[in-house]
Motif scaffolding. Structure first.
Motif, PDB file in Angstrom:
ATOM      1  N   THR A 111      -5.520   1.940  -6.362  1.00 12.46           N
ATOM      2  CA  THR A 111      -5.811   1.579  -5.248  1.00 12.46           C
ATOM      3  C   THR A 111      -4.906   1.133  -4.697  1.00 12.46           C
ATOM      4  O   THR A 111      -4.268  -0.336  -4.674  1.00 12.46           O
ATOM      5  N   ARG A 132     -11.485   0.013  -5.995  1.00 16.10           N
ATOM      6  CA  ARG A 132     -12.088  -0.332  -4.887  1.00 16.10           C
ATOM      7  C   ARG A 132     -12.328  -1.460  -5.227  1.00 16.10           C
ATOM      8  O   ARG A 132     -12.229  -2.798  -4.675  1.00 16.10           O
ATOM      9  N   PHE A 183      -8.467   2.287   2.643  1.00 21.03           N
ATOM     10  CA  PHE A 183      -8.194   2.537   1.272  1.00 21.03           C
ATOM     11  C   PHE A 183      -7.913   3.526   0.668  1.00 21.03           C
ATOM     12  O   PHE A 183      -8.081   5.110   1.095  1.00 21.03           O
ATOM     13  N   TYR A 243      -6.355   6.142  -2.101  1.00 22.41           N
ATOM     14  CA  TYR A 243      -6.128   6.394  -4.151  1.00 22.41           C
ATOM     15  C   TYR A 243      -5.406   7.861  -3.765  1.00 22.41           C
ATOM     16  O   TYR A 243      -4.792   8.323  -3.411  1.00 22.41           O
ATOM     17  N   VAL A 279      -4.454  -0.852  -0.665  1.00 23.28           N
ATOM     18  CA  VAL A 279      -4.508  -0.872   0.837  1.00 23.28           C
ATOM     19  C   VAL A 279      -3.077  -1.558   1.272  1.00 23.28           C
ATOM     20  O   VAL A 279      -2.657  -2.619   1.061  1.00 23.28           O
TER      21      VAL A 279
END
Lengths: 159, 159, 159, 159
Positions: free
Chosen positions: D96, D52, D108, D110, D98
């Motif tokens: 990552t 992030r 976030f 992952y 978003v």
């Protein structure tokens, strides 16, 4: 924009007895800081580990390959002297230096560096450690494996 | 002066389907904090590990003994919800709760707690995780070893 | 069954120039091991931190109280020599030794010990480190705070 | 020889409501493994942090700059699901993702990935977390700072 998060800068190959140096860039992570706002003292020994692994990889020795052959390298002794704290998100250089061929032990020197606003190098931490070679099964000491010696001989001064 | 640094407080033994709870005290270390001054979020998962190890030891199951028999317990999934930060040097409680007998998986619940100046409990973090059993050699799934089941059956509600 | 997970054993109070020693028990956690099956070398420096914190608490000096007064103790230098690996779930002793009163620096010695099956002490690791005192705001060096000196004077030999 | 230790690969800039993705390469370190030979479960949450931080830097938001302005981002909740272990020295991808603009919280997602011998992607771990914005002094919740919103608006779908 610089798209490279981390990189290895290759230093001079060894000629005439000079120590061999490999630099790795590392970005200080939040989880590496402590409430003082500094990199926690124990993490420098982890940086040393990043440094020596990349040092060896640079000269053709993957530590993971050595372990697959049943050779492990536990630490015997290590030392660190702290000069200036490294802070969160700073891009530090992990400089690893080897001065001579390993036989039953290998000695690494380290410098952790950062740069000030004028690009001048600042010494964050210096240290060294010594590792030996052991047999994974018996956990008894070994000499440095031949293929590792051959790889390192090409670059390291044989004193 | 209290000479006990850390201790396990034993909760109620199981009677009539109640979950089994074990508390462990842990002193927050400097190296567990980050520059925000809080325990770093990743460390709560390490606290969960302390909690479940002591949970199992309390009921006669040493994880190290299980590993010596060639059974390992890797994590499948885990979750944490952070309520109030734990700070440096605070004495926290790692509360581990198991609700039912493990078969091929075991589910642990956790509460990390601290106390305010009036001794009132404050919820720091709550979480859970699920582990399975695998064979160390083949790394294939196993059922919970019989001797472990027998130990846990004595205290855990068999639902 | 022993219900105490960790405990502090108090050693001799200082008489006639003897160093002061405090022992803390610590259970090696899974997250402290590495793939060699040993406690990772960097974690011994974290054990040293547990040791010196409890040393100071034993003699009435809480590091957290010092920080609340704006005094921090960064590390200047440290050293470790590894003898025998500590393994998962072993109960180790973190022995912290101070030989003289701190002025602008404080020097700690450490022994990490475990016991063999016959209860004989085995040296796992020995080390030392040196910390200084700084002002939290200015980050400039300070002398050891008076109240800390007063607490330690009662037990430490003033050489 | 590949001289780049770690690098950021930039994914598609956002067009028409697609989530924004940033990849970071990370070499698994020895100190990140445990005695099972796997990356310790807690370290994935540290990988999420690397992810992030680089995600935000990619779009012009340095977390360290935000902290200098007195805005901190503590974690509220997080989750991980483990699929295949990552092993020592493997080069993993921290992906990552978003999906929408942060207001008072930012979410976030992952994916931790590695590649098999044929270059095929393998899912190691997937997870998510949610962070909020707080004032460093008061430690009270804040909205996402305007300059951060402006930077992210350029790439993130405003749903």
């Amino acid at each position: 924009m610089d798209s490279f998060f981390y990189k290895v800068v290759f230093y001079k190959k060894n000629k005439e007895m000079e120590p061999v140096v490999v630099d790795v860039k590392h970005r200080v992570q939040y989880y590496e800081t402590d409430k003082m706002g500094y990199v926690h003292n124990s993490n420098y020994f982890r940086f040393f580990e990043i440094g020596r692994t990349e040092f060896m990889r640079t000269y053709g020795v993957e530590y993971s390959a050595m372990e697959k052959e049943g050779v492990m390298m536990p630490l015997i002794e290590q030392h660190a002297r702290y000069h200036t704290p490294a802070l969160y998100d700073e891009l530090i250089t992990i400089r690893t230096i080897v001065e001579k061929m390993p036989m039953s032990r290998i000695h690494f020197e380290y410098r952790i560096l950062k740069t000030d606003d004028n690009g001048k190098e600042i010494l964050v931490c210096e240290g060294w450690n010594e590792l030996c070679f052991i047999d994974e099964k018996t956990r008894k000491p070994l000499r440095c494996p031949l293929w590792v010696q051959e790889k390192l001989e090409k670059v390291l001064p044989v004193k």
